[in-house]
Design a protein around this motif. Structure first.
Motif, mmCIF file in Angstrom:
data_model
loop_
_atom_site.group_PDB
_atom_site.id
_atom_site.type_symbol
_atom_site.label_atom_id
_atom_site.label_comp_id
_atom_site.label_asym_id
_atom_site.label_seq_id
_atom_site.Cartn_x
_atom_site.Cartn_y
_atom_site.Cartn_z
ATOM 1 N N GLY A 5 0.812 -1.208 0.000
ATOM 2 C CA GLY A 5 0.000 0.000 0.000
ATOM 3 C C GLY A 5 0.850 1.264 0.000
ATOM 4 O O GLY A 5 0.553 2.227 -0.706
ATOM 5 N N PHE A 8 2.398 1.695 -3.450
ATOM 6 C CA PHE A 8 1.398 2.202 -4.395
ATOM 7 C C PHE A 8 1.178 3.694 -4.192
ATOM 8 O O PHE A 8 1.071 4.463 -5.154
ATOM 9 N N LEU A 9 1.140 4.116 -2.942
ATOM 10 C CA LEU A 9 0.944 5.531 -2.632
ATOM 11 C C LEU A 9 2.099 6.369 -3.167
ATOM 12 O O LEU A 9 1.896 7.407 -3.806
ATOM 13 N N PHE A 12 2.533 5.615 -7.391
ATOM 14 C CA PHE A 12 1.419 5.879 -8.292
ATOM 15 C C PHE A 12 0.612 7.115 -7.891
ATOM 16 O O PHE A 12 0.460 8.056 -8.671
ATOM 17 N N LEU A 13 0.078 7.127 -6.691
ATOM 18 C CA LEU A 13 -0.840 8.194 -6.309
ATOM 19 C C LEU A 13 -0.143 9.531 -6.096
ATOM 20 O O LEU A 13 -0.653 10.577 -6.516
ATOM 21 N N ALA A 14 1.031 9.527 -5.440
ATOM 22 C CA ALA A 14 1.721 10.790 -5.169
ATOM 23 C C ALA A 14 2.123 11.522 -6.450
ATOM 24 O O ALA A 14 1.869 12.731 -6.575
ATOM 25 N N ILE A 16 0.747 11.378 -9.400
ATOM 26 C CA ILE A 16 -0.472 11.884 -10.035
ATOM 27 C C ILE A 16 -0.987 13.109 -9.273
ATOM 28 O O ILE A 16 -1.453 14.084 -9.881
ATOM 29 N N GLY A 17 -0.877 13.083 -7.954
ATOM 30 C CA GLY A 17 -1.282 14.239 -7.160
ATOM 31 C C GLY A 17 -0.443 15.466 -7.478
ATOM 32 O O GLY A 17 -0.963 16.581 -7.584
ATOM 33 N N SER A 19 1.130 16.020 -10.337
ATOM 34 C CA SER A 19 0.739 16.439 -11.690
ATOM 35 C C SER A 19 -0.571 17.224 -11.661
ATOM 36 O O SER A 19 -0.717 18.228 -12.368
ATOM 37 N N PHE A 68 -2.912 13.211 -16.625
ATOM 38 C CA PHE A 68 -2.465 11.832 -16.729
ATOM 39 C C PHE A 68 -1.746 11.512 -18.035
ATOM 40 O O PHE A 68 -0.867 10.641 -18.059
ATOM 41 N N ALA A 221 -1.826 3.802 -15.584
ATOM 42 C CA ALA A 221 -0.739 4.535 -14.925
ATOM 43 C C ALA A 221 0.505 3.660 -14.926
ATOM 44 O O ALA A 221 0.455 2.495 -14.510
ATOM 45 N N PRO A 235 3.884 8.083 -13.112
ATOM 46 C CA PRO A 235 2.563 8.431 -13.655
ATOM 47 C C PRO A 235 2.321 9.938 -13.604
ATOM 48 O O PRO A 235 2.611 10.596 -12.606
#
Length: 245
Positions: A5, A8-9, A12-14, A16-17, A19, A68, A221, A235
């Motif tokens: 987890g 992934f944060l 992937f998520l960070a 995109i945040g 961007s 994205f 992503a 991503p």
């Protein structure tokens, strides 16, 4: 599970945040319908050089999708020709659009970058194969375009340019749809022919190749690491590392 987890944060998520933050801090409110589509000045006049030429361009997509993804297109000029030919794959009508925009035009206000530049004999040898791949492209009918997971503009460019793997095209990891399996195969060679790609219908997958490096695709992503010219790909943010030239 906690480590997965956290990975992934971070991976992937960070990104995109970040961007998304850059998008909101920029010119996100621009009226894209009236946005500038003029030449970005990246190509010399076609008549000034008799050599054959191939260019692949990429530019951030329209509105929030630019957080994205990028839109890619192909430009060719045969030896001695006085004009360029531009090929896009779009959601409007018959999806293969020829010379609908200036060859190096801004994509609804977004300045493009050159992803691939080939001139001379190598370009002259590859152009007939590229044009044949365009003419025989599987998804050329009205309604075939699908923004996600594909087939979209990046699926088109990746599959057409696979007809000339010796040119060494590597689309940016923000070119969502580039990994969509247009041939229906889940396991195949990478476009460069230097590795293998496992593809789950465009919704996910894994790529390992000398030119492509290692890429993990989760719902479009992509996180990647390159070895030929060391770099990482994140991503939304794209590539960081040595020049890809």
């Amino acid at each position: 599970m906690r480590r997965l987890g956290l990975a992934f944060l971070i991976l992937f998520l960070a990104p995109i945040g970040v961007s998304a933050g850059l998008y909101l801090a920029g010119d996100a409110t621009r009226d894209w319908r009236g946005a500038d589509r003029s030449s970005a000045g990246l190509l010399p006049p076609a008549a000034s050089n008799r050599q054959a030429a191939i260019r692949v361009f990429a530019a951030r997509t329209v509105r929030w999708r630019g957080i994205f993804a990028t839109h890619c297109w192909i430009v060719v000029k045969e030896e001695g020709a006085s004009t360029y030919e531009r090929y896009d794959y779009t959601a409007w009508g018959g999806p293969i659009r020829v010379n609908g925009f200036p060859p190096d035009g801004r994509w609804f206000g977004r300045a493009p970058e050159i992803v691939l530049a080939v001139d001379g004999a190598d370009a002259a040898a590859a152009i007939p194969r590229i044009k044949a791949a365009i003419a025989n492209y599987r998804y050329r009918g009205t309604g075939d375009y699908q923004a996600w997971p594909g087939p979209n503009s990046n699926t088109f460019v990746a599959n057409v340019m696979a007809a000339a793997p010796e040119l060494g095209l590597r689309l940016p990891t923000t070119a969502i749809g580039k990994d969509y399996p247009a041939d229906g195969r889940w396991l195949a060679l990478t476009p460069s022919g230097t590795g293998f790609r496992l593809n789950l219908g465009g919704y996910g997958g894994f790529t390992a190749g000398w030119l492509e490096g290692i890429e993990v695709n989760v719902f479009g992503a992509v996180v990647g690491m390159e070895f030929r010219r060391p770099a990482i790909n994140l991503p939304g943010l794209g590539r960081f590392g040595m020049s890809a030239g």
